[in-house]
Write a protein that holds these residues in place. Structure first.
Motif, PDB file in Angstrom:
ATOM      1  N   GLY A  11      77.872 -39.303 -15.992  1.00 38.13           N
ATOM      2  CA  GLY A  11      77.882 -40.765 -15.961  1.00 38.13           C
ATOM      3  C   GLY A  11      77.995 -41.267 -14.526  1.00 38.13           C
ATOM      4  O   GLY A  11      77.972 -40.482 -13.563  1.00 38.13           O
ATOM      5  N   PHE A  12      78.150 -42.562 -14.391  1.00 34.94           N
ATOM      6  CA  PHE A  12      78.162 -43.178 -13.049  1.00 34.94           C
ATOM      7  C   PHE A  12      79.281 -42.612 -12.164  1.00 34.94           C
ATOM      8  O   PHE A  12      79.022 -41.964 -11.138  1.00 34.94           O
ATOM      9  CB  PHE A  12      78.277 -44.701 -13.230  1.00 34.94           C
ATOM     10  N   ILE A  13      80.533 -42.804 -12.562  1.00 33.20           N
ATOM     11  CA  ILE A  13      81.628 -42.390 -11.676  1.00 33.20           C
ATOM     12  C   ILE A  13      81.768 -40.869 -11.700  1.00 33.20           C
ATOM     13  O   ILE A  13      81.983 -40.230 -10.664  1.00 33.20           O
ATOM     14  CB  ILE A  13      82.956 -43.079 -12.062  1.00 33.20           C
ATOM     15  N   ASP A  34      79.728 -33.066 -20.885  1.00 29.51           N
ATOM     16  CA  ASP A  34      79.189 -34.412 -21.124  1.00 29.51           C
ATOM     17  C   ASP A  34      78.268 -34.366 -22.332  1.00 29.51           C
ATOM     18  O   ASP A  34      77.420 -33.491 -22.449  1.00 29.51           O
ATOM     19  CB  ASP A  34      78.441 -34.897 -19.865  1.00 29.51           C
ATOM     20  N   LYS A  35      78.425 -35.344 -23.200  1.00 25.18           N
ATOM     21  CA  LYS A  35      77.603 -35.417 -24.422  1.00 25.18           C
ATOM     22  C   LYS A  35      76.173 -35.864 -24.116  1.00 25.18           C
ATOM     23  O   LYS A  35      75.279 -35.679 -24.935  1.00 25.18           O
ATOM     24  CB  LYS A  35      78.270 -36.423 -25.368  1.00 25.18           C
ATOM     25  N   THR A  37      75.165 -39.183 -23.658  1.00 25.53           N
ATOM     26  CA  THR A  37      74.801 -40.409 -24.367  1.00 25.53           C
ATOM     27  C   THR A  37      73.758 -41.115 -23.503  1.00 25.53           C
ATOM     28  O   THR A  37      73.358 -40.610 -22.451  1.00 25.53           O
ATOM     29  CB  THR A  37      76.017 -41.337 -24.519  1.00 25.53           C
ATOM     30  N   ASP A  60      80.321 -32.781 -26.874  1.00 28.25           N
ATOM     31  CA  ASP A  60      81.032 -34.004 -27.259  1.00 28.25           C
ATOM     32  C   ASP A  60      82.533 -33.727 -27.151  1.00 28.25           C
ATOM     33  O   ASP A  60      83.010 -32.708 -27.681  1.00 28.25           O
ATOM     34  CB  ASP A  60      80.634 -34.336 -28.708  1.00 28.25           C
ATOM     35  N   ILE A  61      83.282 -34.609 -26.506  1.00 36.38           N
ATOM     36  CA  ILE A  61      84.731 -34.371 -26.394  1.00 36.38           C
ATOM     37  C   ILE A  61      85.443 -34.484 -27.747  1.00 36.38           C
ATOM     38  O   ILE A  61      86.630 -34.181 -27.843  1.00 36.38           O
ATOM     39  CB  ILE A  61      85.422 -35.294 -25.354  1.00 36.38           C
ATOM     40  N   PHE A  82      86.751 -38.393 -17.405  1.00 37.42           N
ATOM     41  CA  PHE A  82      86.010 -39.651 -17.221  1.00 37.42           C
ATOM     42  C   PHE A  82      85.287 -40.078 -18.496  1.00 37.42           C
ATOM     43  O   PHE A  82      84.913 -41.249 -18.626  1.00 37.42           O
ATOM     44  CB  PHE A  82      84.919 -39.485 -16.152  1.00 37.42           C
ATOM     45  N   SER A  86      81.728 -47.147 -21.971  1.00 39.81           N
ATOM     46  CA  SER A  86      82.328 -47.926 -20.880  1.00 39.81           C
ATOM     47  C   SER A  86      81.841 -49.370 -20.756  1.00 39.81           C
ATOM     48  O   SER A  86      82.327 -50.085 -19.882  1.00 39.81           O
ATOM     49  CB  SER A  86      82.082 -47.197 -19.548  1.00 39.81           C
ATOM     50  N   THR A 101      84.881 -42.157 -29.252  1.00 38.56           N
ATOM     51  CA  THR A 101      84.949 -41.384 -27.998  1.00 38.56           C
ATOM     52  C   THR A 101      86.245 -41.656 -27.234  1.00 38.56           C
ATOM     53  O   THR A 101      86.936 -40.720 -26.799  1.00 38.56           O
ATOM     54  CB  THR A 101      83.721 -41.692 -27.114  1.00 38.56           C
ATOM     55  N   TYR A 161      86.483 -52.459 -25.912  1.00 38.14           N
ATOM     56  CA  TYR A 161      86.483 -51.436 -24.860  1.00 38.14           C
ATOM     57  C   TYR A 161      87.890 -51.266 -24.274  1.00 38.14           C
ATOM     58  O   TYR A 161      88.437 -50.159 -24.251  1.00 38.14           O
ATOM     59  CB  TYR A 161      85.493 -51.805 -23.744  1.00 38.14           C
ATOM     60  N   LYS A 165      90.547 -48.076 -24.466  1.00 38.47           N
ATOM     61  CA  LYS A 165      91.076 -47.386 -23.282  1.00 38.47           C
ATOM     62  C   LYS A 165      92.608 -47.452 -23.270  1.00 38.47           C
ATOM     63  O   LYS A 165      93.287 -46.488 -22.901  1.00 38.47           O
ATOM     64  CB  LYS A 165      90.504 -48.005 -22.000  1.00 38.47           C
ATOM     65  N   ASN A 191      83.994 -50.654 -10.382  1.00 45.18           N
ATOM     66  CA  ASN A 191      83.327 -49.823  -9.383  1.00 45.18           C
ATOM     67  C   ASN A 191      81.886 -50.280  -9.174  1.00 45.18           C
ATOM     68  O   ASN A 191      81.285 -50.868 -10.079  1.00 45.18           O
ATOM     69  CB  ASN A 191      83.249 -48.373  -9.865  1.00 45.18           C
TER      70      ASN A 191
HETATM   71  P1  NAD Z   1      79.513 -44.279 -17.831  1.00 42.16           P
HETATM   72  O1  NAD Z   1      79.299 -45.026 -19.098  1.00 42.16           O
HETATM   73  O2  NAD Z   1      78.557 -44.478 -16.709  1.00 42.16           O
HETATM   74  O3  NAD Z   1      79.567 -42.712 -18.124  1.00 42.16           O
HETATM   75  C1  NAD Z   1      80.254 -42.172 -19.205  1.00 42.16           C
HETATM   76  C2  NAD Z   1      79.844 -40.719 -19.360  1.00 42.16           C
HETATM   77  O4  NAD Z   1      80.584 -40.180 -20.476  1.00 42.16           O
HETATM   78  C3  NAD Z   1      78.356 -40.524 -19.679  1.00 42.16           C
HETATM   79  O5  NAD Z   1      77.826 -39.479 -18.904  1.00 42.16           O
HETATM   80  C4  NAD Z   1      78.350 -40.165 -21.157  1.00 42.16           C
HETATM   81  O6  NAD Z   1      77.268 -39.322 -21.529  1.00 42.16           O
HETATM   82  C5  NAD Z   1      79.695 -39.460 -21.308  1.00 42.16           C
HETATM   83  N1  NAD Z   1      80.195 -39.505 -22.682  1.00 42.16           N
HETATM   84  C6  NAD Z   1      80.284 -40.591 -23.502  1.00 42.16           C
HETATM   85  N2  NAD Z   1      80.779 -40.238 -24.689  1.00 42.16           N
HETATM   86  C7  NAD Z   1      81.045 -38.908 -24.629  1.00 42.16           C
HETATM   87  C8  NAD Z   1      81.591 -37.967 -25.539  1.00 42.16           C
HETATM   88  N3  NAD Z   1      81.938 -38.317 -26.781  1.00 42.16           N
HETATM   89  N4  NAD Z   1      81.730 -36.685 -25.131  1.00 42.16           N
HETATM   90  C9  NAD Z   1      81.371 -36.298 -23.884  1.00 42.16           C
HETATM   91  N5  NAD Z   1      80.827 -37.151 -22.996  1.00 42.16           N
HETATM   92  C10 NAD Z   1      80.672 -38.441 -23.351  1.00 42.16           C
HETATM   93  O7  NAD Z   1      80.993 -44.636 -17.381  1.00 42.16           O
HETATM   94  P2  NAD Z   1      81.590 -44.811 -15.920  1.00 42.16           P
HETATM   95  O8  NAD Z   1      81.339 -46.190 -15.457  1.00 42.16           O
HETATM   96  O9  NAD Z   1      81.164 -43.663 -15.088  1.00 42.16           O
HETATM   97  O10 NAD Z   1      83.155 -44.690 -16.236  1.00 42.16           O
HETATM   98  C11 NAD Z   1      83.805 -43.420 -16.236  1.00 42.16           C
HETATM   99  C12 NAD Z   1      85.245 -43.605 -16.611  1.00 42.16           C
HETATM  100  O11 NAD Z   1      85.885 -44.477 -15.683  1.00 42.16           O
HETATM  101  C13 NAD Z   1      85.450 -44.238 -17.989  1.00 42.16           C
HETATM  102  O12 NAD Z   1      86.550 -43.611 -18.596  1.00 42.16           O
HETATM  103  C14 NAD Z   1      85.755 -45.699 -17.683  1.00 42.16           C
HETATM  104  O13 NAD Z   1      86.568 -46.260 -18.673  1.00 42.16           O
HETATM  105  C15 NAD Z   1      86.488 -45.563 -16.363  1.00 42.16           C
HETATM  106  N6  NAD Z   1      86.380 -46.716 -15.472  1.00 42.16           N
HETATM  107  C16 NAD Z   1      85.165 -47.253 -15.168  1.00 42.16           C
HETATM  108  C17 NAD Z   1      85.084 -48.325 -14.279  1.00 42.16           C
HETATM  109  C18 NAD Z   1      83.749 -48.909 -13.874  1.00 42.16           C
HETATM  110  O14 NAD Z   1      83.736 -49.923 -13.146  1.00 42.16           O
HETATM  111  N7  NAD Z   1      82.624 -48.336 -14.260  1.00 42.16           N
HETATM  112  C19 NAD Z   1      86.250 -48.851 -13.721  1.00 42.16           C
HETATM  113  C20 NAD Z   1      87.490 -48.271 -14.066  1.00 42.16           C
HETATM  114  C21 NAD Z   1      87.546 -47.205 -14.932  1.00 42.16           C
END
Ligand code: NAD
Ligand code: TYD
Length: 354
Positions: A11-13, A34-35, A37, A60-61, A82, A86, A101, A161, A165, A191
């Protein structure tokens, strides 16, 4: 070779974290769970193709048996969690996947980690950490004169959401108090940066601006968010993993609050400079649209605990971070267009197959 297990690393972060982590010589190998998605994109990790320090497992977690196998095979010294659904707007349309999830998945991962950690001895047991990555959105919405969120602010989540969390954060806390699992939690603000899925405000505006489409601003555009460059968040996670006190939570923020309208105007200004239109400004594409239901008005994060205890500081200002992000977006149009066309979902390379 020692390993860390990272969930959601496509995912992104998560992808930014894995890329930054593996840039360090001698860093542990990463087992990336990572699943895949819609939000998971292996193209973000293309530079790690066939790296022997990056093991990708499409898992899948919520799949306890698969998690148990990964723990047994790689014996990670830490979990950095992570993986999540989201996007707030998607949680309003369909909350079920968020509960599955973010709540059930985190619970399943905690159970797998607890079973694994219970079987460890000596220094392996002492050093093990479970780091849960969470959000400032668990604290709810601030009034204009309220102080910023601290680690002791009461939870008051307002969207499915943030509620999911918050539930996960509570479970993580409970596993420390009940079972002694050595957990750490981070609560970070919004972020931005490379590999950001173009459904979130900043990459969505960049994509739509370049396509000549309206730039949708919800409501009056005066909702306030604190913005942090993703690399600074990844550095904070590394600092908490290395030096954080077990059982503690750490707020992470950019000390950089902006209205959404300010953010969109700044993006338009950067695009006007770096990719000028033939006539006029990208600002002319700004369009006010119906507000998000239950839209939190203001977030602000006090991250002094992280700064004072662990010595973390932001490297990027909003100006430098946003400029980098716009430049990345302009230079990586194929990453964006493969997301939009759906091609990224076909680009799963054999080297990554777990
Ligand atoms: P994202 O949606 O870009 O990525 C999420 C990743 O999790 C994806 O690669 C997806 O395939 C994977 N995923 C989803 N469900 C799954 C499952 N059941 N099993 C395994 N993998 C699974 O999210 P992000 O923006 O990278 O955020 C990452 C984390 O940071 C999240 O926990 C989010 O709550 C937290 N966060 C995000 C932000 C933000 O601004 N984006 C800010 C603070 C905290
Ligand atoms: P978003 O990037 O979805 O993050 P979050 O809801 O987790 O903070 O949204 C950031 C802010 O931008 C939020 O106040 C909602 C607003 N927003 C818009 O005004 N227009 C949009 O098209 C989107 C996606 C968000």
């Amino acid at each position: 070779m020692s390993h860390i297990l990272v969930t959601g690393g496509a995912g992104f972060i998560g992808a930014n974290f894995v890329l930054d982590w593996l840039r360090e010589d001698g860093a542990d190998a990463v087992v990336n769970v990572d699943k895949l998605t819609y939000a998971g994109n292996l193209e973000s990790l293309a530079s790690l193709k066939c790296s022997n320090r990056h093991i990708f497992s499409q898992t899948d977690i919520c799949d306890r048996a698969a998690l148990d196998r990964l723990f047994a095979e790689y014996r990670p010294r830490a979990v950095v969690h992570f993986a999540a659904e989201s996007h707030v707007d998607r949680s309003i349309e369909g909350p079920g996947g968020f509960i599955q999830t973010n709540v059930v998945g985190t619970f399943t991962l905690l159970e797998a980690a607890r079973a694994y950690w219970s079987g460890l001895h000596g220094s392996e047991r002492d050093v093990f950490r479970f780091l849960h990555v969470s959000t400032d959105e668990v604290f709810g919405s601030l009034q204009p004169s309220d102080p910023a969120f601290t680690e002791t602010t009461a939870f008051a989540p307002n969207s499915p959401y943030s509620a999911s969390k918050a539930a996960a954060d509570h479970l993580v806390r409970a596993y420390y108090h009940t079972y002694g699992l050595p957990v750490l939690t981070t609560n970070c603000s919004n972020n931005y940066g490379p590999y950001h899925f173009p459904e979130k405000l900043i990459p969505l505006v960049l994509m739509k601006a370049l396509a000549g489409e309206p730039l949708p601003v919800y409501g009056d555009g005066l909702n306030v968010r604190d913005w942090l460059y993703v690399g600074d968040h990844c550095a904070a996670v590394r600092a908490v993993l290395a030096k954080g006190r077990v059982g503690e939570t750490y707020n992470v923020g950019g000390n950089n609050t902006k209205t959404n309208l300010d953010v969109v105007h700044t993006l338009c200004g950067l695009l006007d400079e770096l990719r000028p239109k033939v006539t006029g400004s990208y600002r002319q594409q700004i369009t006010f649209v119906a507000d998000r239901p239950g839209h939190d008005r203001r977030y602000a994060v006090d991250s002094r605990k992280l700064q004072v205890e662990l010595g973390w500081t932001c490297k990027e200002t909003f100006e430098t971070g946003l400029r980098k992000t716009v430049q990345w977006h302009l230079e990586n149009q194929s990453w964006v267009s493969n997301v939009m066309s759906g091609l990224y979902r076909k680009g799963r390379d054999e080297c990554h197959a777990g």
